[in-house]
Design a protein around this motif. Structure first.
Motif, PDB file in Angstrom:
ATOM      1  N   SER A 177      47.860  -5.131  35.545  1.00 47.22           N
ATOM      2  CA  SER A 177      49.274  -6.383  36.133  1.00 47.22           C
ATOM      3  C   SER A 177      49.974  -6.580  36.067  1.00 47.22           C
ATOM      4  N   PRO A 178      50.042  -6.939  37.069  1.00 51.04           N
ATOM      5  CA  PRO A 178      52.198  -6.868  38.137  1.00 51.04           C
ATOM      6  C   PRO A 178      52.700  -7.977  37.161  1.00 51.04           C
ATOM      7  N   ASP A 179      52.410  -8.635  35.784  1.00 50.58           N
ATOM      8  CA  ASP A 179      52.927  -9.932  35.299  1.00 50.58           C
ATOM      9  C   ASP A 179      52.614  -9.301  33.774  1.00 50.58           C
ATOM     10  N   SER A 180      52.903  -7.753  33.409  1.00 48.35           N
ATOM     11  CA  SER A 180      51.956  -7.494  32.079  1.00 48.35           C
ATOM     12  C   SER A 180      50.881  -8.616  31.347  1.00 48.35           C
ATOM     13  N   ALA A 181      50.372  -9.294  31.740  1.00 44.03           N
ATOM     14  CA  ALA A 181      48.937 -10.352  30.626  1.00 44.03           C
ATOM     15  C   ALA A 181      48.165  -9.233  30.168  1.00 44.03           C
ATOM     16  N   PHE A 182      47.871  -8.376  30.922  1.00 43.04           N
ATOM     17  CA  PHE A 182      46.694  -7.382  30.169  1.00 43.04           C
ATOM     18  C   PHE A 182      47.297  -6.033  30.566  1.00 43.04           C
ATOM     19  N   PRO A 183      46.589  -5.051  29.249  1.00 46.82           N
ATOM     20  CA  PRO A 183      46.546  -3.543  29.033  1.00 46.82           C
ATOM     21  C   PRO A 183      46.143  -2.738  30.774  1.00 46.82           C
TER      22      PRO A 183
ATOM     23  N   ALA B 299      42.830   3.652  22.369  1.00 47.22           N
ATOM     24  CA  ALA B 299      42.482   3.144  23.006  1.00 47.22           C
ATOM     25  C   ALA B 299      41.345   1.751  22.869  1.00 47.22           C
ATOM     26  N   VAL B 300      41.084   1.888  21.056  1.00 46.84           N
ATOM     27  CA  VAL B 300      40.167   0.172  21.149  1.00 46.84           C
ATOM     28  C   VAL B 300      41.799  -0.482  21.373  1.00 46.84           C
ATOM     29  N   ALA B 301      42.895  -0.010  20.973  1.00 49.03           N
ATOM     30  CA  ALA B 301      43.731  -1.850  21.146  1.00 49.03           C
ATOM     31  C   ALA B 301      43.666  -2.036  22.370  1.00 49.03           C
ATOM     32  N   ARG B 302      43.553  -1.005  23.650  1.00 46.95           N
ATOM     33  CA  ARG B 302      44.162  -1.476  24.939  1.00 46.95           C
ATOM     34  C   ARG B 302      42.598  -2.490  25.355  1.00 46.95           C
TER      35      ARG B 302
END
Length: 818
Positions: free
Chosen positions: A720-726, A639-642
């Protein structure tokens, strides 16, 4: 004549006697580097005191005198031979060939003895006296126990027990022993640092400095060779004058060291050659990163007070990290693989700083090397914590100054080093104990004179801070300096912290993580929520333990051990067994820490850092750690990582709407597509819209505002549709009230990992850990109905793994305490 050589000293044996007696009845092979406990474990003399209820079975160890012996053999003699102990723990008397060699009482600095002319085969004998004086055995553990009797002894405070650690004071030769065979002169220290950086990073000035002991030389010269990561070589020479050789070189287009979120942690190779009277007599090689690091405490033009933010290579950073504690009570036995693995876990968890806490030890070299390589900053406490120290004693101040000189010289070349900090909680606890008054010298001269003077003289490039927490506008305040937020976990209300009424409906509400939203601190260097370790870790170390039995509570050393039950009572319900305790405490910890980090990041630049207490564990414990003693990450780690990703989104509820924020802690403007989904857990109500969000570097911005029924049946989700962020999601009720249903998951082993498929809304999908060495790309995440996710797996065959969703409530239902 050849250059200086080093000869490891090995082959130690260990035995014990009653204090004051010299007779040792039985000698055993000694673990060196290491200590008495490790040696007794290896010989089968004691059971592992970290396991089960066996801690007290080793209590006798600290009451005995312990003797170490070996024979020294020197293959060659130089102009001078020195015997170097990198670490003696702690009260040591030494004999060589039956004659007294010296006395040492500091775990934190080397002991060095001139043994020139040593015969080829000579016995070395080291005796360690009990670290606590006979007859002075107070009841209790932690800073309220025996530590207060030994604050004049330079030994790790956590040895005496802490709220995360057992009382197992280490004893022995905890760092390497070696002979230094020297000719004419020797390098005693070096410092390579970037002193000036052009605003456009096109040019830099590098200071090259070496300290030299010319004990038998007339003239000496040092040659510095700096090899850059992109293949360039720079050489410079300097004569030794007054024991120092110093020069500067200019670099065009320098390759800078960055934390992993801002760039590449590039390292340079350095070779330092010492020539005395025309002869090469010493060579030292090192790897260094070139960077500038400053602490910005300028006036905040928006909120009353001053910033507290680290600036790396002229780039203000939001520092995300955690506090580091010794990974074992046996401080000499933390091997390089363990240290590097933990640092790598911190980096993979998107952490950019580890604070080496002042109640432990100055860590082993491999720890700092790993931080350099992984791009993780280090906040380095000096080893003082939670007690008054005899700052009015001139001999004690002199001992501290010698310790500080040794540690500053050892660590100043580390690119990861971001801050020297005088202590942990010394001043704030002194003020609490004395009603806000400063009675006596509790260490003030140490933290405001001795240590800063030493840092300035022997480093001069890394900032110094007197203590943690500390600030000129009040200790542990919100307008200036750093603060420790323990008001939440302990359910306290402090002036200037909590808004609203201190009259909470229940103790659990006073301890609820929603209170983190009231914290406007400039840099929150400690905050935390306790949880159990992985169930497999409990089974390995505490087999058969039951909830709050004697062994369970011995490994839950918070006071009282059921303090967290109040928080569980208002969030999930109070667990009835160990399995529920593990699941529910990990769920609450994960939700609470992510909530806090999202809040602090949205406040940047007014808040500029958040360090979770704590990253790792010392023993199998119910503690505040993100990673347990076996290296198994808890739900909060993920959770912290995200929440700590360089580019992240988070939801914030207002009275009549929900906001979505974009947080950007990269060095470039971020413009991203975001899918915002609003729905019911049962799928009966669902809608999604795509928005575009933009945030400048080092800023947070609201990118969407909408309306959703904020009740137990609904959620908000951003992806994110582009996997730019969690992905980020928002729930609108306590965990125990959420109408998530009974989500089920299927797992299929595929190349490189697992594919997880959810049937229904699955809360907290957990992939089990059959081996502590297993590493997962992600874990403990929510999945919506029909959602599939690939999770990369290393360290174990994915085909052996299973996964299940967590039920975020006690089987007895959510409690409502009176």
């Amino acid at each position: 004549m050849t250059a200086r050589s080093t000869v490891p000293v090995t082959g130690f044996e260990v035995g014990d006697s009653a204090p004051g007696e010299d007779a040792v009845a039985d000698w055993l092979p000694a673990v060196v580097p290491g200590g008495v406990h490790e040696s007794l474990l290896a010989a089968g003399r004691i059971a592992d005191p970290r396991a089960g209820g066996q801690e007290f079975g080793a209590a006798w160890v600290e009451e005995r005198a312990w003797w170490f012996r070996t024979r020294l053999t020197v293959p060659e003699h130089g102009d001078r031979v020195r015997l170097v102990f990198d670490g003696l723990d702690t009260i040591a008397d030494l004999w060589l060939g039956g004659k007294p060699l010296g006395h040492h009482e500091n775990q934190f600095r080397p002991a060095v003895f001139d043994v020139t002319g040593l015969p080829p085969d000579t016995e070395l004998l080291v005796r360690f006296s009990p670290p606590l004086p006979a007859g002075e055995q107070p009841e209790g553990t932690g800073p309220r126990g025996p530590m207060r009797l030994v604050t004049g002894l330079r030994k790790a405070g956590f040895s005496w027990g802490w709220d995360f650690a057992p009382r197992l004071p280490s004893i022995g030769i905890w760092r390497p022993v070696w002979l230094s065979v020297e000719h004419r002169a020797v390098l005693t220290g070096h410092h390579v640092g970037l002193t000036d950086l052009a605003a456009d990073h096109s040019r830099a000035t590098v200071r090259l400095r070496a300290e030299v002991d010319t004990f038998a030389a007339q003239d000496a010269e040092v040659t510095f060779t700096l090899s850059t990561p992109d293949g360039r070589t720079v050489r410079a020479q300097a004569a030794v004058i007054g024991g120092v050789a110093a020069t500067e070189v200019d670099l065009d287009d320098p390759v800078l060291w960055w934390t992993h979120d801002l760039g590449d942690p590039a390292l340079h190779d350095v070779r330092i050659e010492l020539t005395a009277d025309g002869v090469l007599v010493d060579v030292v090689a090192d790897r260094v990163g070139l960077r500038t690091i400053t602490l910005d405490r300028s006036v905040d033009p928006v909120e009353p007070g001053r910033f507290f933010r680290f600036v790396l290579n002229d780039v203000p950073a939001f520092t995300l990290g955690a506090n580091w504690v010794p990974p074992s009570p046996f401080v000499g036995s933390s091997d390089r693989d363990l240290l590097r693995d933990r640092v790598r876990q911190a980096r993979d968890g998107n952490l950019t700083m580890l604070r080496v806490w002042g109640g432990g030890v100055y860590e082993h070299d491999d720890f700092y090397a790993a931080c350099d390589e992984e791009g993780v900053l280090v906040w380095q406490d000096f080893m003082f914590a939670c007690a008054d120290y005899p700052g009015d004693s001139a001999p004690f101040r002199a001992e501290v100054a010698a310790e500080a000189r040794a540690q500053v010289a050892r660590l100043r070349d580390r690119a990861c080093l971001a801050l020297w900090c005088g202590n942990n909680e010394v001043e704030v606890l002194h003020l609490i104990r004395n009603g806000g008054e400063e009675h006596g010298d509790w260490g003030r001269r140490i933290f405001h004179e001795v240590l800063p003077d030493t840092v300035t003289e022997h480093d001069g490039l890394v900032p110094y801070w007197p203590g943690s927490p500390w600030g000129e506008d009040g200790v542990n305040g919100v307008r200036d300096g750093d603060r420790h937020d323990w008001e939440v976990w302990h359910g306290l209300v402090a002036p200037g912290f909590a808004t609203g009424s201190p009259d909470y409906p229940a103790p659990g509400d006073a301890r609820h993580y929603r209170r983190y939203a009231d914290d406007t601190g400039r840099f929150v260097s400690e905050f935390g929520i306790l949880s159990a370790p992985d169930r497999g870790t409990l089974d390995r170390w505490l087999p058969g333990v039951t909830l709050h039995d004697e062994i369970f509570d011995r490994h839950l050393t918070d006071d009282p051990p059921d303090k967290g039950d109040a928080l569980l009572g208002v969030t999930t319900g109070v667990p009835s067994d160990v399995d529920e305790f593990a699941d529910l405490t990990q769920a609450v910890q994960a939700e609470g820490l992510a909530f806090a980090i999202e809040h602090f990041r949205r406040r940047q630049p007014h808040t500029a850092g958040a360090l979770v207490w704590q990253f790792n564990d010392t023993w199998p414990a119910m503690s505040w750690s993100l990673v347990d003693v076996d290296g198994v990450p808890k739900a909060a780690y993920y959770a912290v990582a995200r929440a700590s990703a360089p580019l992240a989104v988070s939801f914030r509820s207002t009275e009549d709407a929900v906001e979505l924020w974009l947080v950007n802690n990269t060095r470039a403007v971020a413009t991203v597509a975001i899918d915002v989904e609003l729905g019911r857990f049962d799928g009966a109500d669902w809608r999604v819209e795509r928005v575009t969000g933009t945030a400048a570097p080092g800023t947070s911005a609201v990118v969407w505002t909408g309306h959703v029924r904020q009740d137990a049946a609904h959620y908000a989700w951003a992806s994110s549709p582009d996997s730019a962020f969690p992905d980020a999601r928002k729930h609108f009720a306590e965990l125990g009230e959420l109408e998530v249903g009974d989500g089920k998951v299927d797992v299929v082993a595929v190349e490189g990992g697992l594919e997880v498929h959810s049937h229904g809304y699955s809360y907290g999908v957990r992939i089990t850990h059959p081996e502590p060495t297993m590493r997962l790309e992600d874990n403990c995440f929510d999945l919506r109905d029909g959602e599939r996710r690939f999770v990369r797996v290393t360290g174990v065959d994915p085909a052996t793994l299973t996964a299940s969703a967590t039920t975020p409530r006690a089987r007895t239902g959510k409690a409502t305490p009176a």
